[in-house]
Design an enzyme around this catalytic site. Structure first.
Site: not given
Length: 708
Positions: A418, A420, A513
């Site tokens: 991941h 970000e 989400e």
């Protein structure tokens, strides 16, 4: 691999010259292979190019002009003459390395016309129209020429003038985000600015009454149109400005606060394709391959190092508030503060990730996504200057990268990285090689990237030329390290997965989400029956399905998922992606072993897809055949209305026996009142079978047909 290809010249200049008139106006026509779609291109008396589109002998796009406005140069849209033109045909079949089907037919007829100004500086420009049985694509081409080396495009003046007030499924033309709910209105009723400064969005900018693409329309007599673009490379993303009085759309490129132009290019170059999918029913929109076909063939060669997979991960628990991305952030005197000590709620710990690895290995799930593993999460929330905040190679003290990757490899599970970026593009650019090399060292072949927040440098937007290049260049560089990219907060999907197959999936919509934290109640039941006919037409979606604990009252009493459990299973077939998340917590799956069986069984890579039925915004049913195994899976969903769905299984292989499980809404199921009511049946079904299934409000069904 290209299986067959041929190109035949049908009309040369001799035939074209018959359409030239003394006033220098011209008229050309090209039809789709089946003759149902036709495009006419003309020059008017002023030398302005315009086009019409007919479908089944009825005009669906009326007189629509083409051209450009530039910075420090006069527009190019009139005083043009034809210097050459031809109509040709092309037909090939190419193979997807992964996708909704194994082989794709690319069959079209195309018109190419070369234009030149009749007045100084006598600039040249070309147009190419490709006409398929399921729609059209056209683009501008700027050839190399003396005296014209660079263009600074102020605006692209491409029109789409429509002939009726279509029912339109749209999101606003936001320059910074696609995470809006879809509206359903007449074209004449579109009001995009009302959604400016939305409370649930990290960033948003809506400067005009415009819509983002894909935007889908349904006519009174069943004509279905969807407007989008293909092969978006080194150019600005296109929104469509709406003229509600004249029922017209016009290109409105995403700009920048740092330049007075929207696109800067060196000649020669081509624009992205402007696309219109045209069908007489909703299912054929999903079945269309127009967008991928308009992209160039695979430039990466062998990409077998990426395997389509299901994955779990440390993600949903943080949206629920069970754990956090950061390692040591606490509320002190009303402000979030880095205490320098572990607060005990960090999700990406060695122990927690091993739980997900064990669960994945046990349940035929190939990967585990780990968010919050790397340093920097304490320092980016609320900070305007985010450059230098994230480190993409340094883990937190409670996350042992060596041990986690060793353990995952031992269990046959791949860790999904991941990144970000917090939209701090310069920091990410500087660290990309090091970050991708780290992944290569540990045998990681997929990364989920994120770009939450306002773009840095200031003044840039997520969908402008600067960020189009950021996203594309990151993926191209990743391929050198055998890394595939699943981008969140991305530029729109435009079919580049054909050219760069390591562009595996992306967000680019209001995802799952929002059900966990949105203040407006989350995604309504109609959301996904719209998504299937809008956003999904652009390409794969990382929607993160599979929430079993629909209400999650132990974490949040004001939020829930607005579907039934059966619909969550159906999404694994319905919403296409080669990388599909089992998004819920391990404990929620372990408490529900029977519905979990469908997630264990369902495929992610397909040799064939059949769209069995559907109405935009109401319901849809899709069947997919798994590559290699020949197993079939079917998923169907509905909006807030209960309905019966009839299924004809004639798509199944003849003379094959299947072990069939149906996961459907129970008799008392309801997306809000009773979302967990599910029935599981075992039936005998073959290619001669038909079946009627009842879908509850906000419900769905999933069927596995495993070859015996």
């Amino acid at each position: 691999m290209k299986l067959q290809a041929f190109s035949i010249a049908l009309i040369a200049l001799l035939c074209f010259s018959c359409n030239l008139r003394n006033d220098n106006s011209a008229k050309l026509k090209v039809e789709s292979p089946n003759g149902k779609i036709a495009v006419e291109l003309e020059l008017d008396k002023l030398g302005q190019p315009f086009y019409h589109v007919q479908f089944n002998n009825k005009t669906v796009v009326d007189t629509s002009y083409l051209g450009f406005d530039f910075i420090d140069a006069k527009p190019i849209k009139d005083n043009l003459k034809v210097i050459s033109a031809s109509v040709n045909s092309f037909n090939e079949t190419w193979e997807m390395p992964w996708g909704e089907q194994g082989k794709v037919e690319n069959n079209y007829r195309y018109l190419t016309i070369q234009l030149e100004e009749t007045v100084a500086p006598n600039r040249k420009i070309a147009l190419t129209f490709k006409v398929y049985d399921d729609g059209i694509g056209f683009r501008y081409e700027f050839p190399e020429q003396d005296g014209w080396d660079e263009v600074l495009i102020k605006e692209e003046e491409t029109q789409f003038n429509l002939t009726e007030d279509y029912m339109t499924f749209w999101i606003p033309g936001d320059w910074d985000i696609y995470e809006h709910l879809y509206s359903t209105t007449k074209l004449s009723e579109i009001d995009a600015p009302q959604y400016a400064e939305h409370v649930n969005l990290a960033q948003t900018y809506i400067p005009e009454n415009a819509v983002n693409t894909p935007v889908t329309m349904v006519g009174n007599e069943g004509v279905h149109l969807s407007f989008h673009e293909a092969a978006l490379v080194d150019y600005s993303g296109m929104t469509l400005k709406v003229d509600t009085e004249n029922l017209s759309l016009k290109s409105h490129l995403v700009g920048s606060e740092n330049t007075d132009y929207k696109v800067k290019r060196q000649l020669p170059f081509n624009t992205p394709w402007r696309t219109i999918q045209i069908t007489d029913n909703a299912p054929e929109l999903i079945a269309s391959n127009l967008i991928v076909n308009l992209n160039e063939p695979n430039k990466l060669g062998d990409v077998s190092w990426f395997k389509p997979m299901k994955y779990t991960g440390v993600w949903w628990e943080m949206h629920l508030g069970k754990s956090s991305w950061d390692y040591g952030m606490e509320m002190v005197d009303g402000q979030w503060t880095d205490t320098g000590k572990a607060h005990g709620r960090h999700g990406a710990t060695t122990e927690n990730v091993k739980r997900f690895i064990d669960f994945s290995a046990k349940n035929n799930i190939g990967g585990v996504l780990v968010e919050g593993w790397n340093t920097g999460w304490e320092r980016w929330i609320g900070f305007e200057d985010r450059e230098g905040v994230f480190d993409f190679v340094t883990p937190y003290p409670d996350y042992d990268l060596d041990e986690v990757t060793r353990y995952a490899k031992e269990k046959g599970v791949e860790i999904i990285m991941h990144h970000e970026t917090s939209a701090a593009t310069e920091t990410y650019e500087k660290q990309q090689d090091t970050a991708y090399a780290l992944m290569q060292k540990y045998g990681m072949h997929a990364v989920k990237s994120g770009y939450v927040g306002k773009i840095l440098p200031k003044g840039e937007y997520h969908h402008g030329q600067y960020m189009v290049n950021q996203y594309n260049n990151a993926a191209i560089k990743a391929a050198k390290y055998e890394v595939a990219v699943n981008a969140h907060e991305p530029i729109k999907a435009t079919g580049l997965r054909r050219t760069y197959p390591n562009i595996i999936s992306r967000e680019g919509l209001r995802g799952q989400e929002f059900n966990a934290w949105a203040e407006d109640g989350g995604n309504p039941p109609e959301h996904l029956p719209i998504i299937a006919f809008t956003r999904m037409l652009a390409g794969p979606i990382d929607f993160t399905p599979g929430i079993f604990n629909i209400k999650f009252n132990e974490y949040k009493t004001q939020n829930q998922v607005n579907t039934t459990l059966a619909q969550q299973l159906a999404l694994y077939v319905l919403i296409y992606s080669p990388i599909q998340m089992a998004a819920d917590l391990v404990e929620h799956y372990e408490a529900n072993p029977e519905p979990l069986q469908f997630i264990k069984d369902v495929g992610v890579d397909w040799s064939d897809t059949k769209v069995l039925n559907g109405v935009v915004g109401d319901y849809v049913t899709i069947a997919r055949k798994e590559k290699d195994t020949g197993n079939w899976f079917v998923g169907g969903i509905t909006d807030e209305n209960a309905r019966d769905i009839d299924i004809d299984f004639s798509f199944l292989d003849k003379n094959e026996d299947y072990e069939v499980r149906i996961y459907k809404d129970g008799t008392d199921a309801h997306w809000d009142k009773n979302p967990l009511d599910i029935q599981i049946e075992i039936l005998d079904i073959d290619a001669s079978s038909t079946l009627k299934i009842n879908l509850a409000e906000g419900g769905g069904f999933a069927i596995s047909l495993i070859k015996k």
